[in-house]
Design a protein around this motif. Structure first.
Motif, PDB file in Angstrom:
ATOM      1  N   HIS A 184       0.842  -1.188   0.000  1.00 14.26           N
ATOM      2  CA  HIS A 184       0.000   0.000   0.000  1.00 14.26           C
ATOM      3  C   HIS A 184       0.883   1.246   0.000  1.00 14.26           C
ATOM      4  O   HIS A 184       2.055   1.191   0.356  1.00 14.26           O
ATOM      5  CB  HIS A 184      -0.937   0.017   1.213  1.00 14.26           C
ATOM      6  N   SER A 185       0.312   2.325  -0.455  1.00 12.87           N
ATOM      7  CA  SER A 185       0.995   3.618  -0.410  1.00 12.87           C
ATOM      8  C   SER A 185      -0.064   4.681  -0.199  1.00 12.87           C
ATOM      9  O   SER A 185      -1.254   4.450  -0.392  1.00 12.87           O
ATOM     10  CB  SER A 185       1.793   3.878  -1.684  1.00 12.87           C
TER      11      SER A 185
ATOM     12  N   CYS B  54      -1.063   8.690  -1.034  1.00 14.79           N
ATOM     13  CA  CYS B  54      -0.782   9.808  -1.945  1.00 14.79           C
ATOM     14  C   CYS B  54      -0.580  11.114  -1.188  1.00 14.79           C
ATOM     15  O   CYS B  54      -1.074  11.285  -0.078  1.00 14.79           O
ATOM     16  CB  CYS B  54      -1.923   9.953  -2.941  1.00 14.79           C
TER      17      CYS B  54
ATOM     18  N   ARG C 241      10.603  -1.563   2.289  1.00 12.58           N
ATOM     19  CA  ARG C 241      10.307  -0.590   1.236  1.00 12.58           C
ATOM     20  C   ARG C 241      10.577  -1.246  -0.112  1.00 12.58           C
ATOM     21  O   ARG C 241      11.686  -1.707  -0.357  1.00 12.58           O
ATOM     22  CB  ARG C 241      11.204   0.644   1.386  1.00 12.58           C
TER      23      ARG C 241
ATOM     24  N   ASP D  21      10.178   3.994  -3.058  1.00  9.80           N
ATOM     25  CA  ASP D  21      10.186   5.087  -2.094  1.00  9.80           C
ATOM     26  C   ASP D  21      10.170   6.463  -2.744  1.00  9.80           C
ATOM     27  O   ASP D  21      10.588   7.434  -2.129  1.00  9.80           O
ATOM     28  CB  ASP D  21      11.392   4.949  -1.158  1.00  9.80           C
ATOM     29  N   TYR D  22       9.703   6.565  -3.977  1.00  6.85           N
ATOM     30  CA  TYR D  22       9.537   7.848  -4.650  1.00  6.85           C
ATOM     31  C   TYR D  22      10.815   8.690  -4.648  1.00  6.85           C
ATOM     32  O   TYR D  22      10.770   9.902  -4.643  1.00  6.85           O
ATOM     33  CB  TYR D  22       8.380   8.644  -4.020  1.00  6.85           C
TER      34      TYR D  22
END
Length: 162
Positions: free
Chosen positions: A18-19, A21, A38, A41-42
């Motif tokens: 899950h993440s 926004c 992780r 990790d953007y």
């Protein structure tokens, strides 16, 4: 992917990817664990300017690939009573939306309690001692807490371990 609104609740079991926004204000409540893997990790960086470590191999071995049709917890908001949102083997989470005074009895509970103020402001009398409690604040009540009297217009989450 879900569009979210104030008051939405999602129960994501352990091991599910899950993440969250940007722009989402939330309380993430989870069972006690010393592990977070992780897998992406953007490209965020740590305090030394390095990208944070990824754990793709470990994650791939622990992911629960089960997919449910809907992870949203469906409930009808109610005022002036406890409303159970999550009841799992590790913790319970309820929401209170109070416009009237209420006394919550914790005398039979053998757990600490976490209260998270979602909206409004109130006075909590905890075992005889008064505390102001308002939006964005969190209180950790020790397992010795017997009762909490709540006054004011206040919406908050209550979580404790089982």
């Amino acid at each position: 992917r879900y569009e979210v609104s104030e008051g939405d609740v999602f129960f994501i079991p352990a091991g599910r990817i899950h993440s969250i926004c940007a722009g989402t204000y939330l309380a993430e409540i989870q069972q006690t664990s010393d592990v977070t893997y992780r897998i992406y990790d953007y490209k965020r960086k740590d305090k030394e300017g390095k990208e944070r470590q990824l754990h793709t191999q470990e994650a791939s071995e622990s992911i629960d690939y089960t997919v449910l049709d809907d992870y949203r917890t469906h409930y009808t908001p109610r005022q002036n009573e406890s409303q159970l949102l999550v009841d799992c083997p590790y913790f319970n989470t309820a929401v209170y939306d109070l416009t009237e005074p209420m006394t919550i009895d914790y005398s039979d509970l053998d757990s600490f309690v976490i209260l998270i103020a979602l909206k409004g402001e109130g006075i909590l009398t905890i075992d005889g001692e008064e505390h102001t409690f308002k939006t964005g604040e969190t209180l950790l009540l020790p397992a010795t807490t017997k009762e909490v009297c709540v006054e004011g217009t206040l919406k908050f989450l209550e979580t404790y371990v089982l």
